[in-house]
Design an enzyme around this catalytic site. Structure first.
Site, PDB file in Angstrom:
ATOM      1  N   VAL A  11      10.168   1.585   1.701  1.00 18.40           N
ATOM      2  CA  VAL A  11       9.852   2.672   2.633  1.00 18.40           C
ATOM      3  C   VAL A  11       8.461   2.490   3.227  1.00 18.40           C
ATOM      4  CG1 VAL A  11       9.469   5.150   2.831  1.00 18.40           C
ATOM      5  CG2 VAL A  11      11.391   4.305   1.490  1.00 18.40           C
ATOM      6  N   ALA A  31     -10.412  -3.322  14.897  1.00 16.24           N
ATOM      7  CA  ALA A  31     -10.855  -4.313  13.908  1.00 16.24           C
ATOM      8  C   ALA A  31     -11.826  -5.317  14.505  1.00 16.24           C
ATOM      9  CB  ALA A  31      -9.651  -5.037  13.326  1.00 16.24           C
ATOM     10  N   ARG A  44      14.730  -9.233  -1.124  1.00 15.36           N
ATOM     11  CA  ARG A  44      15.899  -8.954  -0.289  1.00 15.36           C
ATOM     12  C   ARG A  44      15.757  -9.634   1.066  1.00 15.36           C
ATOM     13  NH1 ARG A  44      14.962  -2.697  -0.396  1.00 15.36           N
ATOM     14  NH2 ARG A  44      12.873  -3.574  -0.158  1.00 15.36           N
ATOM     15  N   GLU A 185      12.972  11.852  -6.025  1.00 19.01           N
ATOM     16  CA  GLU A 185      13.779  10.702  -6.403  1.00 19.01           C
ATOM     17  C   GLU A 185      14.991  11.154  -7.220  1.00 19.01           C
ATOM     18  OE1 GLU A 185      13.155   7.657  -5.437  1.00 19.01           O
ATOM     19  OE2 GLU A 185      11.161   8.012  -4.563  1.00 19.01           O
ATOM     20  N   ASP A 196       2.817  11.925 -11.540  1.00 22.39           N
ATOM     21  CA  ASP A 196       2.275  11.486 -10.252  1.00 22.39           C
ATOM     22  C   ASP A 196       0.933  12.161  -9.977  1.00 22.39           C
ATOM     23  OD1 ASP A 196       2.827  10.295  -7.386  1.00 22.39           O
ATOM     24  OD2 ASP A 196       2.306  12.399  -7.057  1.00 22.39           O
ATOM     25  N   LYS A 200      -3.117  10.601  -9.635  1.00 26.46           N
ATOM     26  CA  LYS A 200      -3.969  10.876  -8.471  1.00 26.46           C
ATOM     27  C   LYS A 200      -5.291  11.530  -8.869  1.00 26.46           C
ATOM     28  CE  LYS A 200      -0.068  11.258  -5.298  1.00 26.46           C
ATOM     29  NZ  LYS A 200       0.775  12.171  -4.472  1.00 26.46           N
ATOM     30  N   GLY A 298       5.214  10.316   2.676  1.00 23.37           N
ATOM     31  CA  GLY A 298       5.989  10.038   3.881  1.00 23.37           C
ATOM     32  C   GLY A 298       5.735   8.625   4.350  1.00 23.37           C
TER      33      GLY A 298
END
Length: 413
Positions: A11, A31, A44, A185, A196, A200, A298
């Site tokens: 993702v 940059a 994959r 999930e 999680d 953090k 996201g």
């Protein structure tokens, strides 16, 4: 031409490629260099993409190619991400990552290698996703003594709690909806049990306090035991329930750090953070309270933060400017049982007054909370009390015939 390698095309990885190719001209302008993705590492195959020719399956190709100057690790997990990142840094390549598990567990070691090799290890996307928090904490607030950080650090749990608060949806139903919408999930344990958020807050505390805080040293409690009754009592108290990660340094430099559900006053800035949004409060001695707000996850917001770190690595090639902290001292983290805080409890009872009198006997002065629709029980909020004392008092309530149905900490933010 700066050659970049991307490790992972899930993702976030696919989002990084999308953002890079979509905004390539402006990215190169910022940059100050021409840039190209030379390799994308994934087991994959992805036929049909405009960049399908970039895919490789052997990590050795990346680490042994001297043309690759910056590597973006977006595979997730601790292994083999740690081994790959470590070898890239040792080979003189800068690395950026969105991998909170990696930074929380191995940040001090990887930063030390980056500093020794005069390259960078950047991880803006690891905490706030698309919310800028690492760089502001490290640079913009650098003149402050930061003594406390607290926040809503997980969008999945915040979404679930929002549904419980606003729509009276049971935890299990709200979790199911979060999974259907792609916020949670199939195995939601890392989110709903606070893992999680723990990773953090460890990263933020490590930056703020200059010493590595490891997740295994942090008391962590999730939201899976929160009920609609608890939500109703929070409303009667004048607030809401949020999953809060918090870290505070005392005058001796010791750190109190925890992740747990908490009553938060309706007047708090954190109370209004809803749905999948995150809110992070930083208390500095010069700025006072500063709050960072936005979507904490996201595909594209996280990818944007990863690409921004890539830009930073290119602009500052040969200059170490990453946040830095040292390996943790053994006694850096205080035992949470030695701290003091207020608590909300709800207990089963036949006579509320008798239960409250017992609560006063065990906890000291308490503030009763009544929800007319709930019978056969009563809620109350204690004053500031030691964690260990509160645990013993709760057990004594049960021994006296008042089973504890819910217990949540009360915070002042």
């Amino acid at each position: 031409m700066f050659q970049i390698a991307l490790m992972g095309h899930g993702v976030v990885g696919s989002g990084v490629a999308e953002v890079f190719y979509k905004n390539r001209k402006s990215i190169e302008k910022r940059a100050g260099q021409e840039m190209e993705i030379k390799y994308i590492l994934d087991l994959r195959d992805f036929p049909g993409l405009a960049y399908s020719d970039k895919f490789i399956k052997d990590f050795e190709t990346i680490v042994n190619d001297d043309e690759v100057k910056v590597v973006a690790e977006v595979m997730g997990g601790l292994h083999p991400a740690f081994e790959f990142v470590k070898r890239c840094l040792e080979a003189g390549k800068s690395v950026v990552t969105s991998n909170k598990e990696l930074v929380a567990a191995k940040g001090a070691e990887l930063l030390a290698i980056a500093k020794a090799k005069n390259v960078n290890f950047l991880f803006e996307a690891s905490v706030g996703g698309g919310i800028p928090i690492i760089r502001p904490l490290h640079q913009c607030l650098a003149a402050n003594e930061i003594d406390e950080i607290a926040g809503i650090l997980n969008g999945t749990t915040n979404f679930i709690l929002t549904k419980m608060i606003r729509e009276g949806m049971a935890f299990s139903d709200a979790l199911k909806l979060a999974q259907e919408l792609g916020y949670a999930e199939k195995d939601p344990t890392a989110d709903v049990e606070g893992i999680d958020a723990c990773r953090k807050i460890c990263i933020l505390a490590s930056i703020a306090f200059g010493k590595h805080i490891y997740p295994e040293h942090v008391y962590t409690e999730g939201i899976s035991k929160i009920t609609l009754e608890d939500v109703s009592y929070a409303e009667a108290w004048g607030g809401v329930i949020k999953l809060i990660g918090r870290a505070k340094r005392d005058e001796n430099g010791k750190v109190t750090i925890m992740v747990s559900p908490a009553f938060v006053s309706g007047e708090s800035q954190l109370a209004s953070v809803s749905d999948v949004f995150n809110g992070i409060l930083v208390r500095g001695d010069a700025t006072g309270d500063v709050v960072f707000y936005g979507k904490g996850a996201g595909k594209l917001p996280t990818a944007s933060a990863v690409v921004a770190d890539v830009i930073d690595c290119v602009k500052n090639w040969g200059i170490f400017k990453a946040p830095f902290w040292v390996a943790e001292e053994d006694d850096a983290v205080l035992d949470y049982k030695d701290t003091e805080i207020a608590f909300y409890l709800r207990v089963r009872c036949d006579e509320a007054d008798k239960a409250l009198n017992k609560a006063k006997e065990l906890f000291g002065e308490v503030t009763p909370l009544r929800v007319p629709s709930l019978t056969g029980e009563v809620g109350f909020v204690t004053g500031i009390i030691g964690e260990e004392q509160a645990q013993k008092a709760a057990k004594a309530m049960e021994s006296a015939g008042y089973p504890v149905l819910g217990k949540v900490r009360v915070l002042d933010y």
